[in-house]
Design a protein around this motif. Structure first.
Motif, mmCIF file in Angstrom:
data_model
loop_
_atom_site.group_PDB
_atom_site.id
_atom_site.type_symbol
_atom_site.label_atom_id
_atom_site.label_comp_id
_atom_site.label_asym_id
_atom_site.label_seq_id
_atom_site.Cartn_x
_atom_site.Cartn_y
_atom_site.Cartn_z
ATOM 1 N N LEU A 259 0.805 -1.222 0.000
ATOM 2 C CA LEU A 259 0.000 0.000 0.000
ATOM 3 C C LEU A 259 0.840 1.275 0.000
ATOM 4 O O LEU A 259 0.281 2.369 0.005
ATOM 5 N N LEU A 260 2.155 1.143 -0.024
ATOM 6 C CA LEU A 260 2.998 2.333 0.032
ATOM 7 C C LEU A 260 2.859 3.208 -1.212
ATOM 8 O O LEU A 260 2.753 4.435 -1.099
ATOM 9 N N ILE A 261 2.863 2.617 -2.390
ATOM 10 C CA ILE A 261 2.735 3.411 -3.619
ATOM 11 C C ILE A 261 1.354 4.052 -3.717
ATOM 12 O O ILE A 261 1.255 5.264 -3.974
ATOM 13 N N PRO A 262 0.245 3.312 -3.486
ATOM 14 C CA PRO A 262 -1.059 3.991 -3.485
ATOM 15 C C PRO A 262 -1.164 5.081 -2.414
ATOM 16 O O PRO A 262 -1.780 6.119 -2.651
ATOM 17 N N LYS A 263 -0.543 4.855 -1.270
ATOM 18 C CA LYS A 263 -0.561 5.877 -0.214
ATOM 19 C C LYS A 263 0.155 7.138 -0.677
ATOM 20 O O LYS A 263 -0.339 8.254 -0.500
ATOM 21 N N PHE A 264 1.318 6.973 -1.314
ATOM 22 C CA PHE A 264 2.052 8.121 -1.834
ATOM 23 C C PHE A 264 1.244 8.839 -2.903
ATOM 24 O O PHE A 264 1.154 10.076 -2.909
ATOM 25 N N LEU A 265 0.629 8.087 -3.815
ATOM 26 C CA LEU A 265 -0.145 8.702 -4.889
ATOM 27 C C LEU A 265 -1.335 9.488 -4.344
ATOM 28 O O LEU A 265 -1.631 10.587 -4.820
ATOM 29 N N MET A 266 -2.018 8.949 -3.331
ATOM 30 C CA MET A 266 -3.166 9.654 -2.748
ATOM 31 C C MET A 266 -2.731 10.913 -2.008
ATOM 32 O O MET A 266 -3.358 11.964 -2.135
ATOM 33 N N VAL A 267 -1.668 10.819 -1.243
ATOM 34 C CA VAL A 267 -1.177 11.983 -0.506
ATOM 35 C C VAL A 267 -0.721 13.063 -1.480
ATOM 36 O O VAL A 267 -0.997 14.253 -1.293
ATOM 37 N N ASN A 268 -0.067 12.660 -2.538
ATOM 38 C CA ASN A 268 0.390 13.608 -3.551
ATOM 39 C C ASN A 268 -0.798 14.216 -4.295
ATOM 40 O O ASN A 268 -0.825 15.427 -4.566
ATOM 41 N N TYR A 269 -1.800 13.396 -4.625
ATOM 42 C CA TYR A 269 -2.986 13.869 -5.331
ATOM 43 C C TYR A 269 -3.763 14.885 -4.492
ATOM 44 O O TYR A 269 -4.282 15.868 -5.013
ATOM 45 N N LEU A 270 -3.838 14.649 -3.188
ATOM 46 C CA LEU A 270 -4.552 15.564 -2.297
ATOM 47 C C LEU A 270 -3.773 16.838 -2.007
ATOM 48 O O LEU A 270 -4.299 17.774 -1.417
ATOM 49 N N GLY A 271 -2.514 16.878 -2.430
ATOM 50 C CA GLY A 271 -1.697 18.074 -2.246
ATOM 51 C C GLY A 271 -1.195 18.259 -0.826
ATOM 52 O O GLY A 271 -0.881 19.384 -0.428
ATOM 53 N N ILE A 272 -1.111 17.179 -0.078
ATOM 54 C CA ILE A 272 -0.646 17.291 1.307
ATOM 55 C C ILE A 272 0.697 16.599 1.526
ATOM 56 O O ILE A 272 1.097 16.362 2.662
ATOM 57 N N TYR A 273 1.396 16.300 0.441
ATOM 58 C CA TYR A 273 2.699 15.640 0.556
ATOM 59 C C TYR A 273 3.656 16.536 1.331
ATOM 60 O O TYR A 273 3.700 17.746 1.147
ATOM 61 N N ASP A 274 4.419 15.944 2.231
ATOM 62 C CA ASP A 274 5.413 16.624 3.061
ATOM 63 C C ASP A 274 4.775 17.678 3.976
ATOM 64 O O ASP A 274 5.306 18.778 4.148
ATOM 65 N N THR A 275 3.630 17.334 4.543
ATOM 66 C CA THR A 275 2.973 18.189 5.526
ATOM 67 C C THR A 275 2.627 17.345 6.755
ATOM 68 O O THR A 275 2.630 16.115 6.703
ATOM 69 N N TYR A 276 2.295 18.039 7.843
ATOM 70 C CA TYR A 276 1.872 17.324 9.040
ATOM 71 C C TYR A 276 0.542 16.617 8.815
ATOM 72 O O TYR A 276 0.280 15.568 9.406
#
Length: 165
Positions: free
Chosen positions: A8-25
């Motif tokens: 689930l790591l790649i889907p998790k990264f894709l979702m976080v990136n898609y939501l625009g919250i990558y590298d945030t708290y």
């Protein structure tokens, strides 16, 4: 729950990136709030609550919300505390999630990712075993304190104050 976390790591990264919250708290906290094990634990507990308790509350004139809030939820205290301890321990020791949702900068580094960086020699301390072991000990203290503070709720029954036999 049957799918390994690594898958689930790649889907998790894709979702976080898609939501625009990558590298945030938000990316560090939001995906860890609800998990399948917690839903399963609470479902099993609420299935075990006797129907007679809810019927007694309805007979006393309580609404559905009042029955849940004043009767069923206080009975769920052991299950909620168990879930709190398991969720805290799971998210506190989570390494791969924080590695995937952050860039690895010092600003968003957790104690576990910092320990991994220290062990791998990223901090220039590749042979300082006392420092590594001391840091590993520090990572266990919050989980142990939470467990010892709430352990008395483990021995209480889930139907405490419920139906008399």
């Amino acid at each position: 729950m049957a799918v390994p976390g690594v898958a689930l790591l790649i889907p998790k990264f894709l979702m976080v990136n898609y939501l625009g919250i990558y590298d945030t708290y938000t990316a560090m906290i939001l995906p860890l709030i609800v998990d399948a094990a917690g839903v399963f634990i609470m479902k099993q507990f609420f299935d075990s609550v006797p129907v007679s308790v809810e019927e007694a509350a309805r007979m006393d004139g309580a609404s559905i919300f009042r029955t849940f809030w004043s009767v069923v939820l206080p009975m769920a205290k052991p299950a909620l505390i168990t879930l709190t301890i398991l969720s805290f321990q799971g998210s506190w020791n989570e390494f791969s999630h924080f590695l995937v949702v952050t860039k690895g900068t010092a600003e968003h580094q957790t104690l576990v990712t910092g320990l991994a960086s220290l062990i791998s020699g990223g901090q220039g301390a590749s042979t300082q075993y006392p420092l590594k072991l001391g840091t590993a000990l520090l990572t266990t203290i919050p989980v142990a304190l939470l467990f010892f503070a709430l352990q008395r709720y483990f021995i209480r029954g889930a139907n405490e104050g419920g139906v008399k036999g």
